[in-house]
Scaffold this motif. Structure first.
Motif, PDB file in Angstrom:
ATOM      1  N   GLY A 127       0.834  -1.191   0.000  1.00 19.16           N
ATOM      2  CA  GLY A 127       0.000   0.000   0.000  1.00 19.16           C
ATOM      3  C   GLY A 127       0.871   1.244   0.000  1.00 19.16           C
ATOM      4  N   THR A 128       0.241   2.410  -0.004  1.00 18.34           N
ATOM      5  CA  THR A 128       0.981   3.661  -0.120  1.00 18.34           C
ATOM      6  C   THR A 128       0.281   4.766   0.666  1.00 18.34           C
ATOM      7  OG1 THR A 128       1.636   3.045  -2.375  1.00 18.34           O
ATOM      8  CG2 THR A 128       1.960   5.327  -1.743  1.00 18.34           C
ATOM      9  N   VAL A 129       1.095   5.601   1.306  1.00 14.68           N
ATOM     10  CA  VAL A 129       0.595   6.861   1.849  1.00 14.68           C
ATOM     11  C   VAL A 129       1.060   7.959   0.906  1.00 14.68           C
ATOM     12  CG1 VAL A 129       0.704   8.494   3.761  1.00 14.68           C
ATOM     13  CG2 VAL A 129       0.657   6.044   4.228  1.00 14.68           C
ATOM     14  N   SER A 130       0.112   8.670   0.305  1.00 11.30           N
ATOM     15  CA  SER A 130       0.424   9.687  -0.697  1.00 11.30           C
ATOM     16  C   SER A 130       0.218  11.070  -0.099  1.00 11.30           C
ATOM     17  CB  SER A 130      -0.464   9.507  -1.927  1.00 11.30           C
ATOM     18  OG  SER A 130      -0.160  10.470  -2.902  1.00 11.30           O
ATOM     19  N   LEU A 131       1.220  11.926  -0.301  1.00 14.78           N
ATOM     20  CA  LEU A 131       1.180  13.278   0.244  1.00 14.78           C
ATOM     21  C   LEU A 131       1.117  14.297  -0.891  1.00 14.78           C
ATOM     22  CD1 LEU A 131       4.097  13.005   2.861  1.00 14.78           C
ATOM     23  CD2 LEU A 131       1.689  12.408   3.186  1.00 14.78           C
ATOM     24  N   LEU A 132       0.212  15.255  -0.755  1.00 12.49           N
ATOM     25  CA  LEU A 132       0.172  16.405  -1.650  1.00 12.49           C
ATOM     26  C   LEU A 132       0.807  17.567  -0.899  1.00 12.49           C
ATOM     27  CD1 LEU A 132      -0.756  17.763  -4.275  1.00 12.49           C
ATOM     28  CD2 LEU A 132      -2.922  18.293  -3.136  1.00 12.49           C
ATOM     29  N   LEU A 133       1.911  18.107  -1.457  1.00 12.54           N
ATOM     30  CA  LEU A 133       2.715  19.089  -0.743  1.00 12.54           C
ATOM     31  C   LEU A 133       2.562  20.482  -1.351  1.00 12.54           C
ATOM     32  CD1 LEU A 133       6.020  17.013  -0.493  1.00 12.54           C
ATOM     33  CD2 LEU A 133       4.105  17.056   1.117  1.00 12.54           C
ATOM     34  N   ASN A 134       2.635  21.473  -0.494  1.00 16.87           N
ATOM     35  CA  ASN A 134       2.585  22.869  -0.921  1.00 16.87           C
ATOM     36  C   ASN A 134       3.989  23.301  -1.348  1.00 16.87           C
ATOM     37  OD1 ASN A 134       2.325  25.603  -1.229  1.00 16.87           O
ATOM     38  ND2 ASN A 134       1.120  25.903   0.629  1.00 16.87           N
ATOM     39  N   ARG A 135       4.144  23.742  -2.577  1.00 14.73           N
ATOM     40  CA  ARG A 135       5.464  24.106  -3.092  1.00 14.73           C
ATOM     41  C   ARG A 135       5.760  25.602  -2.962  1.00 14.73           C
ATOM     42  NH1 ARG A 135       5.112  22.338  -9.287  1.00 14.73           N
ATOM     43  NH2 ARG A 135       6.815  23.782  -9.634  1.00 14.73           N
ATOM     44  N   GLU A 136       4.983  26.281  -2.131  1.00 15.69           N
ATOM     45  CA  GLU A 136       5.159  27.728  -2.007  1.00 15.69           C
ATOM     46  C   GLU A 136       6.554  28.089  -1.500  1.00 15.69           C
ATOM     47  OE1 GLU A 136       3.227  31.415   0.578  1.00 15.69           O
ATOM     48  OE2 GLU A 136       2.021  29.620   0.160  1.00 15.69           O
ATOM     49  N   GLU A 137       7.030  27.378  -0.476  1.00 16.00           N
ATOM     50  CA  GLU A 137       8.322  27.723   0.111  1.00 16.00           C
ATOM     51  C   GLU A 137       9.491  27.448  -0.836  1.00 16.00           C
ATOM     52  OE1 GLU A 137      10.423  27.525   4.487  1.00 16.00           O
ATOM     53  OE2 GLU A 137       8.866  26.073   3.988  1.00 16.00           O
ATOM     54  N   PRO A 138       9.604  26.248  -1.449  1.00 15.80           N
ATOM     55  CA  PRO A 138      10.698  26.059  -2.419  1.00 15.80           C
ATOM     56  C   PRO A 138      10.578  26.961  -3.638  1.00 15.80           C
ATOM     57  CG  PRO A 138       9.258  24.134  -2.358  1.00 15.80           C
ATOM     58  CD  PRO A 138       8.875  24.983  -1.209  1.00 15.80           C
ATOM     59  N   ASP A 139       9.337  27.290  -4.035  1.00 14.82           N
ATOM     60  CA  ASP A 139       9.174  28.205  -5.161  1.00 14.82           C
ATOM     61  C   ASP A 139       9.703  29.589  -4.828  1.00 14.82           C
ATOM     62  OD1 ASP A 139       8.127  26.335  -6.805  1.00 14.82           O
ATOM     63  OD2 ASP A 139       6.078  27.080  -6.806  1.00 14.82           O
ATOM     64  N   ALA A 140       9.442  30.051  -3.611  1.00 14.93           N
ATOM     65  CA  ALA A 140       9.940  31.366  -3.194  1.00 14.93           C
ATOM     66  C   ALA A 140      11.465  31.376  -3.161  1.00 14.93           C
ATOM     67  CB  ALA A 140       9.366  31.718  -1.821  1.00 14.93           C
ATOM     68  N   GLN A 141      12.054  30.292  -2.672  1.00  6.90           N
ATOM     69  CA  GLN A 141      13.512  30.191  -2.646  1.00  6.90           C
ATOM     70  C   GLN A 141      14.076  30.197  -4.063  1.00  6.90           C
ATOM     71  OE1 GLN A 141      15.011  26.533  -1.098  1.00  6.90           O
ATOM     72  NE2 GLN A 141      17.143  27.155  -1.200  1.00  6.90           N
ATOM     73  N   SER A 142      13.458  29.438  -4.978  1.00  6.50           N
ATOM     74  CA  SER A 142      13.923  29.380  -6.362  1.00  6.50           C
ATOM     75  C   SER A 142      13.759  30.724  -7.060  1.00  6.50           C
ATOM     76  CB  SER A 142      13.167  28.292  -7.128  1.00  6.50           C
ATOM     77  OG  SER A 142      13.436  27.018  -6.591  1.00  6.50           O
ATOM     78  N   ALA A 143      12.704  31.462  -6.729  1.00  4.37           N
ATOM     79  CA  ALA A 143      12.509  32.786  -7.323  1.00  4.37           C
ATOM     80  C   ALA A 143      13.624  33.738  -6.900  1.00  4.37           C
ATOM     81  CB  ALA A 143      11.145  33.346  -6.917  1.00  4.37           C
ATOM     82  N   ARG A 144      13.996  33.693  -5.621  1.00  2.00           N
ATOM     83  CA  ARG A 144      15.109  34.529  -5.157  1.00  2.00           C
ATOM     84  C   ARG A 144      16.404  34.146  -5.866  1.00  2.00           C
ATOM     85  NH1 ARG A 144      12.608  33.325  -0.170  1.00  2.00           N
ATOM     86  NH2 ARG A 144      14.224  31.779   0.327  1.00  2.00           N
ATOM     87  N   TYR A 145      16.608  32.841  -6.026  1.00  3.03           N
ATOM     88  CA  TYR A 145      17.809  32.342  -6.693  1.00  3.03           C
ATOM     89  C   TYR A 145      17.841  32.804  -8.153  1.00  3.03           C
ATOM     90  CZ  TYR A 145      21.355  28.943  -8.179  1.00  3.03           C
ATOM     91  OH  TYR A 145      22.488  28.349  -8.675  1.00  3.03           O
ATOM     92  N   ALA A 146      16.696  32.693  -8.832  1.00  2.00           N
ATOM     93  CA  ALA A 146      16.634  33.082 -10.246  1.00  2.00           C
ATOM     94  C   ALA A 146      16.903  34.575 -10.413  1.00  2.00           C
ATOM     95  CB  ALA A 146      15.271  32.715 -10.825  1.00  2.00           C
ATOM     96  N   ARG A 147      16.368  35.401  -9.504  1.00  2.00           N
ATOM     97  CA  ARG A 147      16.617  36.843  -9.597  1.00  2.00           C
ATOM     98  C   ARG A 147      18.109  37.147  -9.463  1.00  2.00           C
ATOM     99  NH1 ARG A 147      11.677  37.343  -6.697  1.00  2.00           N
ATOM    100  NH2 ARG A 147      12.811  37.343  -4.712  1.00  2.00           N
ATOM    101  N   ALA A 148      18.782  36.461  -8.524  1.00  2.00           N
ATOM    102  CA  ALA A 148      20.224  36.680  -8.351  1.00  2.00           C
ATOM    103  C   ALA A 148      20.996  36.294  -9.617  1.00  2.00           C
ATOM    104  CB  ALA A 148      20.727  35.876  -7.155  1.00  2.00           C
ATOM    105  N   ILE A 149      20.597  35.186 -10.244  1.00  2.00           N
ATOM    106  CA  ILE A 149      21.262  34.740 -11.478  1.00  2.00           C
ATOM    107  C   ILE A 149      21.035  35.748 -12.602  1.00  2.00           C
ATOM    108  CG2 ILE A 149      21.315  32.938 -13.243  1.00  2.00           C
ATOM    109  CD1 ILE A 149      22.518  32.074 -10.600  1.00  2.00           C
ATOM    110  N   ILE A 150      19.795  36.237 -12.732  1.00  2.00           N
ATOM    111  CA  ILE A 150      19.478  37.193 -13.804  1.00  2.00           C
ATOM    112  C   ILE A 150      20.261  38.489 -13.619  1.00  2.00           C
ATOM    113  CG2 ILE A 150      17.635  38.625 -14.763  1.00  2.00           C
ATOM    114  CD1 ILE A 150      15.719  36.273 -14.137  1.00  2.00           C
ATOM    115  N   TYR A 151      20.321  38.994 -12.382  1.00  2.00           N
ATOM    116  CA  TYR A 151      21.073  40.223 -12.131  1.00  2.00           C
ATOM    117  C   TYR A 151      22.549  40.027 -12.468  1.00  2.00           C
ATOM    118  CZ  TYR A 151      16.941  41.887  -9.601  1.00  2.00           C
ATOM    119  OH  TYR A 151      15.675  42.278  -9.260  1.00  2.00           O
TER     120      TYR A 151
END
Length: 702
Positions: A127-151
């Motif tokens: 059997g399996t326990v399936s989790l649906l996760l909120n990606r808000e926090e990693p998305d915010a981190q990746s957005a900050r990272y992408a802005r630094a790369i673009i600059y």
């Protein structure tokens, strides 16, 4: 070229290289942060999941699991990053969910959706326990990272413009200035990316550390609520070790940290010591990817600059533009091999999705090779009928159609058809290029064009393979095939610029007649059997034996790819110089003997002393040998006295068929004696000596 044109060219190439590096790096960071985030969420849910496992161990049936909703609620409340939880049986039917009423359509594996992650914890009863996760926090981190790369990329683009404006006017050759600025910008950007990536990695671990610390505090509080004080905890160290097993980036959890160790603060006086080996592997892979990508972007720039610089050495309008022809085959090999490196993975995935048998995985490659063989056999007829230029236009259209169908394929059979279409067009274009080069009027022009096309195809092959491998780790295969198709379309205007003849020389297209002509010449048969066959087989040593050796000593995949790329680039960039030198100093026939001896001896040395320094030396030596040998192989055969009256197109087809036979036999030869390449070395050296003794003695019949 004028100063302004060099500046514009350099700026475009610099921006392109920064864009490509930045996009791939942002995707790598996003995958890394998502991976650590999902590890931590699984860990947060591990405690309540153990209750389900314990109940199953006691014999409680999942279909009548009283209290399941309450355990799922505990899993949901164990972390703010969990949106919903489901309990699935072995057939993946949803039995219970929390919150009630959440959608039941769950995938069978981890996958990203537009706003969330799915991840799963398997149970002992399948059997399996399936989790649906909120990606808000990693998305915010990746957005900050992408802005630094673009600059950072914008700053480097501005600096590159200033450097180009300053340097181009002061250097005697604009191409050198452009390459210098592009390389400097890419190196600085690569170092910056390493710094940003390390900070993002540590930030992700700190986020995971907070979740781990909360999970530990929750379990400790539960024990204390039962009246057990902290000093009486039994097996606490084993419990902390179990946590480390669920997140491989943490080596151990302890209340003490040794000098020089990196750690994340978990709270409550506990620290998670970061796994140094994991960091080393991650950053070694990142460094090798950065180096490979930097090399590829510089080689892309160099190929275009070779073409852009042609104005300084303009050719007559009536002749073939060999630099443009080199660029054409570079782009064609680059685009096709970008998709070729993921064929096995795509075939396997389609088989799994369609519940196909394992043997079906090899069908796409088999059909692609078969279609390529058909293209070789039909090339003489096609070229006589429609000419060189139109054949190449049609080849590009066929390849694009095959690549688009590869992207759209939803089962293994359609994918196999798509690969057959692509293989036919690609092989027909390859044999067309060889025939055009071999049909040049003078020995010098024929040798020069063969060298240019060989260089272009080798560089295109390794650059396409590297880019395809990097994209394959980040994008679905359908998107990579579409990118490959788009790049292939860029070849269309270059066919026109190359000024290739529209009409092929009208010769007999009867391949059987040509083969009969070959039978008359013992030297031609000996050349095919003792030179072409073994040397083409030996050429597969780098592709098959080097990765096998790398796996045995546990070299990273990126390192193996870099070794193969080094071999191809050595051959490609030395080819125009070594070919002329060998022609002048030794002659073509003696050059072929040197090629056979160097290749066979290199493989033999590796077979006897398989060490990393030896393989590095072998890669360089074989690259040097290929730089002139691949050109001379065709040239010497075309110049055999009794073959000069035969149809050059069909003679080239005969050479290609013998070479394909050698390549096909190489895996079998390498698999004998537990993968030792000694037999391949013996075949190459024996063939070279036999040809030398039988056909290169004074007075020997041609």
């Amino acid at each position: 070229m004028t100063k302004n044109r060099w500046i514009k060219t350099g700026l475009v190439l610099t921006i392109f290289s920064l864009f490509l590096s930045g996009v791939l790096n942002i995707i790598s960071q996003y995958k890394m942060s998502a991976e650590i985030f999902m590890y931590s969420q699984r860990l947060a849910a591990a405690g309540p999941v153990e209750k389900i496992e314990f109940a199953l161990w006691l014999g409680k049936p999942m279909e009548r699991f009283y209290g399941a909703e309450d355990i799922l609620r505990q899993i949901k409340e164990s972390s703010d990053g969990i949106i919903s939880v489901k309990l699935l049986d072995a057939e993946r039917e949803v039995l219970y969910s929390y919150p009630p009423g959440s959608p039941d359509n769950l995938p069978a594996y981890d996958v990203n959706t537009s706003a969330s992650y799915y991840t799963e914890l398997p149970l002992s009863n399948e059997g399996t326990v399936s989790l649906l996760l909120n990606r808000e926090e990693p998305d915010a981190q990746s957005a900050r990272y992408a802005r630094a790369i673009i600059y950072m990329a914008l700053l480097l683009a501005i600096a590159a413009f200033i450097a180009l404006y300053t340097v181009v006017g002061r250097m005697s050759h604009g191409k050198r200035a452009v390459m210098l600025v592009t390389a400097a910008a890419q190196i600085v950007f690569g170092l910056s990316l390493a710094f940003f990536y390390e900070n993002a990695y540590l930030e992700s671990l700190n986020i995971a550390g907070k979740i781990i610390g909360s999970s530990i505090e929750r379990d400790k509080s539960k024990l204390i609520s039962y009246g057990i004080n902290e000093e009486s905890f039994v097996g606490f160290d084993e419990y902390l070790n179990d946590i480390c097993g669920n997140i491989p980036d943490i080596e151990r959890i302890s209340s003490e940290v040794n000098a020089g160790e990196r750690y994340v603060d978990l709270g409550g006086g506990l620290y998670g010591v970061i796994n140094n080996n994991r960091i080393y592997q991650k950053f070694l892979g990142f460094l090798l990817e950065t180096i490979s990508l930097t090399a590829v972007t510089l080689f892309l720039a160099l190929e275009f600059l070779f073409y852009m610089d042609i104005g300084a050495n303009a050719q007559e309008k009536s002749s073939i533009n060999t630099q443009a022809a080199r660029l054409l085959f570079f782009l064609l090999y680059f685009s096709i091999n970008m998709g070729a490196v993921i064929i096995a993975a795509a075939s396997y995935q389609l088989c799994l999705q369609n519940n196909g048998s394992g043997f079906l995985v090899g069908i796409p490659v088999t059909l692609e090779m078969g279609a390529g063989l058909a293209a070789v056999l039909l090339s003489g007829v096609i070229l006589n009928k429609i000419g060189y230029a139109k054949t190449l236009y049609d080849c590009i259209a066929i390849c694009v159609s095959g690549l688009i169908l590869s992207a759209a394929a939803h089962n293994i059979y359609i994918f196999a058809l798509a690969r057959a279409i692509t293989g036919f067009g690609f092989m027909l274009s390859t044999i067309t290029g060889r025939i055009i080069a071999s049909s040049q009027a003078t020995e010098q022009s024929r040798s020069q064009m063969l060298a240019d096309l060989t260089s272009g195809t080798l560089i295109g092959f390794c650059c396409g393979a590297v880019i395809g491998g990097l994209l394959g780790d980040r994008f679905p295969f359908s998107l990579i095939f579409m990118i490959s198709a788009a790049v292939t379309l860029c070849c269309i205007p270059i066919v026109h610029i190359s000024r290739l003849p529209h009409a092929a020389e009208r010769r007999s297209s009867n391949i059987i007649k040509t083969l009969r002509g070959l039978m008359v010449s013992r030297q031609a048969l000996g050349y095919l059997a003792f030179i072409i066959f073994p040397l083409y087989a030996a050429g597969m040593f780098i592709i098959y034996a080097v990765p096998l050796y790398g796996a045995q000593i546990q070299l990273p995949t990126a390192t193996v790819s870099a070794l193969i790329m080094a071999n191809s680039l050595t051959a490609a960039y030395l080819s125009p110089f070594t070919t002329r030198w060998v022609h002048k100093r030794m002659g073509a026939q003696n050059g072929i003997i040197l090629y056979g001896l160097l290749t066979g001896a290199s493989i033999a040395v590796f077979s006897l002393w398989p060490t990393l320094p030896v393989i590095l030396a072998v890669i360089v030596i074989m690259g040097f040998a290929d730089s002139f040998g691949l050109v001379l192989l065709l040239e010497c055969f075309m110049d055999l006295p009794l073959l000069r009256h035969l149809d050059k197109s069909n003679v080239m087809i005969a050479v290609t068929l013998a070479g394909k036979a050698g390549q096909t036999s190489a895996p079998a030869l390498l698999s004998i004696k537990e993968g030792s390449p000694l037999l391949l070395a013996a075949l190459t050296l024996a063939g070279t000596f036999i040809y030398l003794c039988m056909f290169l003695k004074p007075g020997t019949e041609a």
